[in-house]
Design a protein around this motif. Structure first.
Motif, PDB file in Angstrom:
ATOM      1  N   THR A 166       0.747  -1.284  -0.051  1.00 26.37           N
ATOM      2  CA  THR A 166       0.032  -0.010   0.118  1.00 26.37           C
ATOM      3  C   THR A 166       0.804   1.204   0.128  1.00 26.37           C
ATOM      4  OG1 THR A 166      -1.738  -1.172   1.180  1.00 26.37           O
ATOM      5  CG2 THR A 166      -1.775   1.075   1.309  1.00 26.37           C
ATOM      6  N   GLY A 167       0.723   2.175  -0.821  1.00 24.82           N
ATOM      7  CA  GLY A 167       1.492   3.365  -0.945  1.00 24.82           C
ATOM      8  C   GLY A 167       1.981   3.859  -2.451  1.00 24.82           C
ATOM      9  N   PRO A 168       2.462   4.880  -2.552  1.00 29.13           N
ATOM     10  CA  PRO A 168       2.717   5.237  -4.073  1.00 29.13           C
ATOM     11  C   PRO A 168       3.656   4.479  -4.838  1.00 29.13           C
ATOM     12  CG  PRO A 168       3.939   6.649  -2.362  1.00 29.13           C
ATOM     13  CD  PRO A 168       2.900   5.658  -1.541  1.00 29.13           C
ATOM     14  N   LEU A 169       3.764   4.644  -5.931  1.00 27.54           N
ATOM     15  CA  LEU A 169       4.575   3.529  -6.904  1.00 27.54           C
ATOM     16  C   LEU A 169       5.933   3.677  -6.644  1.00 27.54           C
ATOM     17  CD1 LEU A 169       2.925   4.130 -10.236  1.00 27.54           C
ATOM     18  CD2 LEU A 169       3.020   2.228  -9.232  1.00 27.54           C
ATOM     19  N   ASP A 170       6.501   4.786  -5.552  1.00 33.45           N
ATOM     20  CA  ASP A 170       7.903   4.953  -5.368  1.00 33.45           C
ATOM     21  C   ASP A 170       8.095   3.650  -4.021  1.00 33.45           C
ATOM     22  OD1 ASP A 170       7.037   5.797  -2.988  1.00 33.45           O
ATOM     23  OD2 ASP A 170       7.921   7.673  -3.409  1.00 33.45           O
ATOM     24  N   GLY A 171       7.230   2.906  -3.743  1.00 38.31           N
ATOM     25  CA  GLY A 171       7.508   1.887  -2.996  1.00 38.31           C
ATOM     26  C   GLY A 171       7.570   2.396  -1.503  1.00 38.31           C
ATOM     27  N   LEU A 174       2.536   2.556   3.220  1.00 37.30           N
ATOM     28  CA  LEU A 174       1.574   3.308   3.912  1.00 37.30           C
ATOM     29  C   LEU A 174       0.714   2.158   4.670  1.00 37.30           C
ATOM     30  CD1 LEU A 174       0.200   6.160   1.360  1.00 37.30           C
ATOM     31  CD2 LEU A 174       1.815   6.501   3.337  1.00 37.30           C
ATOM     32  N   LYS A 175       0.166   2.993   5.772  1.00 41.85           N
ATOM     33  CA  LYS A 175      -0.821   2.393   6.661  1.00 41.85           C
ATOM     34  C   LYS A 175      -2.177   2.649   6.098  1.00 41.85           C
ATOM     35  CE  LYS A 175      -2.535   4.093  10.587  1.00 41.85           C
ATOM     36  NZ  LYS A 175      -3.791   4.692  10.355  1.00 41.85           N
ATOM     37  N   SER A 176      -3.485   1.955   6.361  1.00 38.66           N
ATOM     38  CA  SER A 176      -4.703   2.217   6.009  1.00 38.66           C
ATOM     39  C   SER A 176      -5.313   3.506   6.784  1.00 38.66           C
ATOM     40  CB  SER A 176      -5.680   1.232   5.732  1.00 38.66           C
ATOM     41  OG  SER A 176      -5.936   0.887   7.147  1.00 38.66           O
ATOM     42  N   GLY A 177      -6.150   4.215   6.232  1.00 44.86           N
ATOM     43  CA  GLY A 177      -6.565   5.161   7.141  1.00 44.86           C
ATOM     44  C   GLY A 177      -7.509   4.478   8.230  1.00 44.86           C
ATOM     45  N   ASP A 182      -7.001  -3.810  13.461  1.00 45.70           N
ATOM     46  CA  ASP A 182      -7.912  -4.186  14.530  1.00 45.70           C
ATOM     47  C   ASP A 182      -8.992  -4.686  14.145  1.00 45.70           C
ATOM     48  OD1 ASP A 182      -6.014  -3.415  16.896  1.00 45.70           O
ATOM     49  OD2 ASP A 182      -6.489  -1.388  16.379  1.00 45.70           O
ATOM     50  N   ILE A 183      -9.465  -4.064  13.287  1.00 43.66           N
ATOM     51  CA  ILE A 183     -11.032  -4.196  13.059  1.00 43.66           C
ATOM     52  C   ILE A 183     -11.323  -5.624  12.110  1.00 43.66           C
ATOM     53  CG2 ILE A 183     -13.033  -3.403  11.198  1.00 43.66           C
ATOM     54  CD1 ILE A 183     -12.186  -0.630  12.065  1.00 43.66           C
ATOM     55  N   PHE A 184     -10.495  -5.778  11.083  1.00 42.37           N
ATOM     56  CA  PHE A 184     -10.406  -7.005  10.437  1.00 42.37           C
ATOM     57  C   PHE A 184     -10.500  -8.208  11.181  1.00 42.37           C
ATOM     58  CE2 PHE A 184      -9.246 -10.389   7.392  1.00 42.37           C
ATOM     59  CZ  PHE A 184     -10.612 -10.591   6.615  1.00 42.37           C
ATOM     60  N   ASN A 329     -15.395   9.964  -1.244  1.00 40.90           N
ATOM     61  CA  ASN A 329     -16.344  10.497  -0.545  1.00 40.90           C
ATOM     62  C   ASN A 329     -15.597  11.025   0.781  1.00 40.90           C
ATOM     63  OD1 ASN A 329     -18.588  10.574  -1.868  1.00 40.90           O
ATOM     64  ND2 ASN A 329     -19.454   8.597  -0.807  1.00 40.90           N
ATOM     65  N   ASP A 330     -15.619  12.093   1.309  1.00 43.24           N
ATOM     66  CA  ASP A 330     -15.218  12.359   2.740  1.00 43.24           C
ATOM     67  C   ASP A 330     -16.533  12.353   3.668  1.00 43.24           C
ATOM     68  OD1 ASP A 330     -16.896  14.800   2.513  1.00 43.24           O
ATOM     69  OD2 ASP A 330     -15.116  16.036   2.211  1.00 43.24           O
ATOM     70  N   ALA A 331     -16.263  12.459   4.969  1.00 43.08           N
ATOM     71  CA  ALA A 331     -17.356  12.357   6.080  1.00 43.08           C
ATOM     72  C   ALA A 331     -18.397  13.356   5.800  1.00 43.08           C
ATOM     73  CB  ALA A 331     -16.653  12.516   7.479  1.00 43.08           C
ATOM     74  N   ALA A 332     -18.328  14.403   5.014  1.00 39.14           N
ATOM     75  CA  ALA A 332     -19.375  15.255   4.878  1.00 39.14           C
ATOM     76  C   ALA A 332     -20.258  14.591   3.695  1.00 39.14           C
ATOM     77  CB  ALA A 332     -18.865  16.762   4.699  1.00 39.14           C
TER      78      ALA A 332
END
Length: 413
Positions: A166-171, A174-177, A182-184, A329-332
């Motif tokens: 997960t993250g940009p093509l440069d390697g 990144l963690k998820s938002g 925990d949740i899975f 979408n954002d929260a709003a």
């Protein structure tokens, strides 16, 4: 606080919840939404998330429930027990004898040091389903070299393979938002509990259910396993693209961002015609998914240039329902989405000390006859009486034992 009517598919299931933070409480939140009577067993200081907030302006922190706690502890009841004391331990054992499930996410060995490990509790109640969620699992299922390591969501995301793809093509990983580490695992443990409860109901036999956060994230990242096995490659971050499908991306519009997935030839044809690029349909470079994948840079350039000249709403208007697309979408945006209202995915619950309710996420599992739903706000610390709960559960336990339909003889019929 009195328990909400238990009308869900797990109505009658009695759960002792020893969990804290996010992963374990998410497990028992799902069980609560499905109708189980979940009693949160807390120390005098309460679950650590009680003090984390956030609170609204004007909320009294001495009465109000913070968003973190309220979201994943809604519908539960709360009792206070000091499990390290003789009196608290004895009362807990009484509850175990009439419970169906115990869920805990302590570090390995904590329950055993208090004399409340699975084997001890199973002697008190052979039908008991004992569920544990830890960073690296329990030695009963397979001893991990990391067994004693503490773990949070971000550690599970890193070690289980998620951050590495997960993250940009440069390697850069990144963690998820959201806290998927925990949740899975929490969702998988809830599934394990439901399966084990069914087994106990049919056979009279309880069991130990174990989910490791590392294992759960690895299972979610199943693609990297078969890619490495089949192709001998080590998958790396791919930005918003996909290694096997094209186009399959999140790209920028004139005023926002849009997910576009058109790997099937029919969807690609609709997309090309909408862009007024009929030539792309039969072009050998784009004629099928494999060709588009081989020429993914050009596919992104063509699609990106078109999207950059369109507003998000215009793309939704012309492609919605025809090609798999969706705005970022954002929260709003979510609060204003008709889908969310119709599917009851935003639910108002009481906020202690305030006349104005707060909003939390609803239950995504829908049933036609036995609804899963948010069954009320989270509990105040120690809001429920231990002896009252014990009396209720003991009466329910006696009714089950005396029922002519009870199967406690080891049969599987």
């Amino acid at each position: 606080m009195t328990a909400a009517p238990a009308v869900g598919p797990l109505s009658g299931i009695k759960v002792l919840d020893l969990t804290a933070m996010l992963a374990g409480p998410f497990t028992t939140m799902l069980l609560t939404d499905l109708g189980a009577d979940v009693i949160k067993v807390e120390p005098k200081t309460g679950d650590r998330t009680r003090g984390l907030g956030p609170y609204r302006d004007g909320d009294d922190p001495d009465q109000a429930l913070g968003g973190y706690f309220q979201s994943v502890n809604r519908g539960k009841r709360s009792i206070v027990l000091d499990l390290k004391s003789d009196a608290g331990s004895a009362k807990f054992r009484e509850l175990v004898q009439v419970a169906d499930v115990v869920v805990e996410n302590f570090s390995a060995g904590v329950m055993e040091r208090m004399g409340l490990g699975y084997e001890t509790l199973a002697e008190l109640n052979p039908r008991l389903v004992y569920a544990a969620l830890r960073g690296f699992g329990d030695a009963r299922s397979g001893k991990s070299p990391y067994e004693t390591w503490p773990a949070f969501d971000i550690v599970a995301q890193a070690m289980g393979g998620f951050a590495g793809i997960t993250g940009p093509l440069d390697g850069t990983p990144l963690k998820s938002g959201p806290g998927i580490g925990d949740i899975f695992p929490g969702a998988l443990l809830a599934l394990g509990v439901v399966a084990a409860v069914r087994h106990a109901e049919h056979t009279g036999e309880g069991q130990f259910v174990d989910v490791a956060m590392y294992d759960a994230v690895l299972a979610m990242c199943e693609r990297i396993v078969y890619q490495h096995s089949y192709l001998g490659i080590v998958p790396r971050p791919m930005g918003n693209g996909h290694p096997l499908l094209a186009p399959f991306d999140i790209m920028q519009t004139r005023d926002g961002w849009m997910a576009v997935a058109a790997p099937s030839d029919n969807h690609w044809r609709i997309l090309a015609e909408t862009m007024n690029r009929h030539d792309l349909v039969d072009d050998p470079r784009f004629v099928n998914n494999a060709a588009r994948l081989a020429n993914i840079v050009e596919v992104r350039e063509i699609l990106g240039a078109w999207l950059a000249d369109q507003t998000t709403s215009a793309v939704v208007e012309v492609l919605g329902g025809r090609v798999p697309i969706g705005p970022v979408n954002d929260a709003a945006d979510i609060f204003n989405d008709e889908h969310v209202r119709l599917r009851e995915m935003l639910v108002e619950v009481e906020q202690p000390g305030s006349d104005t309710p707060v909003t939390i996420a609803g239950s995504p599992i829908k049933f036609s006859s036995t609804p899963a739903l948010v069954r009320g706000r989270g509990p105040k610390l120690g809001e429920d009486d231990v002896d009252t709960v014990l009396a209720e559960w003991s009466a329910a336990h006696e009714n089950v034992l005396n029922s002519p339909n009870t199967k406690g003889d080891g049969s599987d019929g």
